[in-house]
Design an enzyme around this catalytic site. Structure first.
Site, PDB file in Angstrom:
ATOM      1  NE  ARG A 127      -2.482   0.938   3.597  1.00 28.49           N
ATOM      2  CZ  ARG A 127      -3.210   0.761   4.692  1.00 28.49           C
ATOM      3  NH1 ARG A 127      -4.505   0.510   4.593  1.00 28.49           N
ATOM      4  NH2 ARG A 127      -2.655   0.826   5.880  1.00 28.49           N
ATOM      5  CE  LYS A 146      -2.490   4.873   6.993  1.00 30.00           C
ATOM      6  NZ  LYS A 146      -3.841   5.152   7.508  1.00 30.00           N
ATOM      7  CD  GLU A 203     -11.811   5.797   4.380  1.00 31.03           C
ATOM      8  OE1 GLU A 203     -11.104   5.590   5.377  1.00 31.03           O
ATOM      9  OE2 GLU A 203     -11.427   5.608   3.224  1.00 31.03           O
TER      10      GLU A 203
END
Length: 388
Positions: free
Chosen positions: A133, A235, A271
């Protein structure tokens, strides 16, 4: 300054797990004499005494910064290749005022945890997913990135060197925060000329002040977390400061956190501020698809796989707000929050209550996941990395 200690390097190399494909590592970084002492303390046989832990009130551990002993740092040269990293005592980072991370937000972070078992081992969870990620995020932000091998190796070194800060079983975890940032100076808008990969650690308890009690979530319809084509699916450090206002407003009204809707239509679920969301209706578990605006959480993916293994039908798709208000059960997932049940959700002037407790789906899935992470349940998926 880190000084060479070839004897310690040989010792650390001898402790590498031989069953992992990641075990054939290059030379570990060197330690100061202080680091060597801590590492020797952390690699004693699996019989742990109270005085081998750091001096922490483990029974009252929240989710705040309690710096562990050492940080790991690795620099990227001008050719885009990361040099061998090193451990050093925890301390401040020196940056140019014109560093890209300070001026243009060119930075990413990851989060993972180390778990201590009853016999003193440390277990790490799905590090390859965090590494992959970070690579995806680095590509999006035009940054070079450590390889999966370098990432996993660095996290293992950091966890081992800070082992005394890993809470006793059942008291918490050692939260490990890898950072990748444009540390080189830049004035015009462009990728940085230098990059730093850094890892620090802190012992933590529950993320939410409620602990394991059900959360109360507010559905936000004014502010948005992410937009199509943006950076919501990685992120990036730039994703988080914009949600602070919505979070502060919700918490001032007594809510635990905020659930965001899609920015285009304000219709579908996205989210929560720092975690993914799941709905349960009968035997069907649904979660919003990661289509670029939603972070592909490591815990999210793990819960999807565990739920399917245990007979649930799991759907990853667009979920209208109306389905949320009609669900039997709702829960959140994330590295920091684990699997957190939601007791109520409020949208405008409507408040809905959900099933919680011992018989809930979230409690079942939580027990399985935490059992794997802590070594109570056998890992048959190859998700766990063990260090001693």
């Amino acid at each position: 300054m880190i000084q060479t200690n070839s004897g310690l390097r040989s010792l650390v190399q001898s402790l590498r797990p031989m069953t992992s494909s990641l075990s054939k590592l290059e030379a570990y970084s060197c330690y100061t004499s202080q680091a060597a002492s801590a590492l020797q303390q952390a690699t004693k046989p699996n019989s742990y005494r109270e005085d081998e832990y750091a001096k922490v009130d483990w029974d009252n551990l929240g989710f705040g910064i309690t710096p562990a002993d050492f940080v790991y740092t690795m620099k990227c040269s001008i050719d885009g290749k990361f040099e061998q990293g090193e451990l050093a005592p925890y301390g401040n980072v020196e940056l140019s005022p014109s560093a890209a991370v300070l001026n243009y937000g060119q930075g990413l972070y990851e989060g993972t945890k180390a778990y201590r078992t009853d016999d003193g081992r440390l277990l790490l969870f799905r590090l390859d997913r965090n590494a992959s990620r970070m690579k995806m995020g680095a590509d999006r932000l035009c940054m070079p990135c450590p390889s999966i091998y370098q990432f996993v190796d660095a996290v293992k070194q950091t966890a081992l060197a800070n082992k005394r800060w890993t809470p006793p079983p059942g008291k918490g975890t050692l939260y490990i925060r890898p950072l990748l940032m444009g540390s080189g100076p830049i004035l015009g808008l462009a990728p940085a000329p230098e990059y730093t990969f850094l890892i620090y650690a802190s012992p933590v308890g529950n993320y939410f002040k409620e602990g394991l009690k059900p959360l109360s979530i507010y559905v936000e319809d004014e502010f948005h977390r992410a937009t199509r084509g943006g950076a919501g699916g990685i992120k990036s450090i730039t994703n988080y400061a914009p949600v602070l206002k919505a979070m502060a407003r919700a918490k001032s009204r007594g809510f635990s956190d905020v659930l965001y809707l899609d920015s285009a239509n304000k219709k579908n679920l996205e989210e929560v501020s720092s975690c993914n969301i799941f709905l349960v209706k009968g035997n069907v578990i649904s979660t919003p698809a990661t289509n670029g605006t939603i972070l592909p959480g490591v815990t999210r993916r793990s819960i999807v796989e565990i739920a399917r293994d245990h007979g649930y039908q799991v759907e990853e798709r667009a979920i209208p707000l109306d389905e949320l208000m009609d669900a039997d059960e709702v829960f959140c997932t994330g590295t920091a929050v684990g699997v957190a049940p939601v007791g109520t959700i409020t949208y405008q002037d409507r408040r809905v209550e959900y099933r919680v407790g011992e018989e809930s789906v979230s409690r079942e899935l939580y027990s399985i996941l935490e059992g794997m992470k802590t070594g109570v349940i056998e890992d048959k998926k190859g998700w766990i990395t063990e260090i001693q």
